[in-house]
Design an enzyme around this catalytic site. Structure first.
Site, PDB file in Angstrom:
ATOM      1  N   GLU A  26       0.871  -1.175   0.000  1.00  0.00           N
ATOM      2  CA  GLU A  26       0.000   0.000   0.000  1.00  0.00           C
ATOM      3  C   GLU A  26       0.903   1.218   0.000  1.00  0.00           C
ATOM      4  O   GLU A  26       1.943   1.219   0.656  1.00  0.00           O
ATOM      5  CB  GLU A  26      -0.867   0.024   1.255  1.00  0.00           C
ATOM      6  CG  GLU A  26      -1.797  -1.148   1.367  1.00  0.00           C
ATOM      7  CD  GLU A  26      -2.368  -1.314   2.764  1.00  0.00           C
ATOM      8  OE1 GLU A  26      -1.875  -0.680   3.709  1.00  0.00           O
ATOM      9  OE2 GLU A  26      -3.297  -2.111   2.896  1.00  0.00           O
TER      10      GLU A  26
ATOM     11  N   TYR B   6       7.718   1.808  -7.790  1.00  0.00           N
ATOM     12  CA  TYR B   6       7.000   0.531  -7.829  1.00  0.00           C
ATOM     13  C   TYR B   6       6.586   0.180  -9.260  1.00  0.00           C
ATOM     14  O   TYR B   6       6.742  -0.954  -9.705  1.00  0.00           O
ATOM     15  CB  TYR B   6       5.775   0.571  -6.915  1.00  0.00           C
ATOM     16  CG  TYR B   6       6.080   0.843  -5.463  1.00  0.00           C
ATOM     17  CD1 TYR B   6       7.199   0.302  -4.842  1.00  0.00           C
ATOM     18  CD2 TYR B   6       5.244   1.651  -4.705  1.00  0.00           C
ATOM     19  CE1 TYR B   6       7.481   0.552  -3.506  1.00  0.00           C
ATOM     20  CE2 TYR B   6       5.515   1.899  -3.358  1.00  0.00           C
ATOM     21  CZ  TYR B   6       6.629   1.355  -2.770  1.00  0.00           C
ATOM     22  OH  TYR B   6       6.906   1.602  -1.451  1.00  0.00           O
TER      23      TYR B   6
END
Length: 145
Positions: A102, A114
């Site tokens: 998250e 990411y």
């Protein structure tokens, strides 16, 4: 830059880094709770100084990146990417099929990292993270291993 698995004795240093890197960091007690059979913590060092860490939680084929942070004075030097690549490799070696995480909606730099490493957005948790003004959404991401 050296990467090693961390023991609980590093919790105070990890707490200090988290306090510098995050607006609402994990407490030392929370960090200490992330040592045990289902958790692994990794640190990145410049000489003998801990500059950043990552905490991995894994149950069978599901791995979750619980936290990753780099001391702001070391950001932009590839420490975060090195930590994340190590976490990905270790999760794969331990049989994980997916790595979940998250990230704050406002965490554009982290989200870009990411995405560069193949993570995809899978959902949103509304109002999940605390902010000075209230809350912000968590972006759910995953990488198929």
């Amino acid at each position: 830059m050296n990467l090693i698995e961390l023991s609980e004795s590093f919790a105070p240093q990890m707490t200090s880094i988290a306090a510098k890197a995050h607006s609402h960091p994990m407490s030392e007690a929370s960090i200490r709770s992330c040592f045990g059979d289902l958790y692994s913590s990794f640190g990145v060092f410049d000489s003998d100084k801990l500059c950043g860490f990552a905490i991995l939680h894994q149950i069978f084929e599901d791995a979750t990146l619980m936290d990753i942070c780099v001391d702001p004075s070391y950001q932009g030097r590839g420490f975060g990417k090195a930590l994340l690549n190590a976490v990905i490799a270790i999760a794969k070696d331990r049989g994980a099929e997916v790595l979940l995480l998250e990230v704050r909606q406002s965490g554009g730099t982290a989200r870009a990292l990411y995405e560069t490493l193949g993570f995809e957005t899978t959902g949103v948790r509304k109002g999940y993270y605390k902010t000075e003004a209230g809350s912000e959404d968590a972006i759910l991401m995953q990488l198929s291993l």
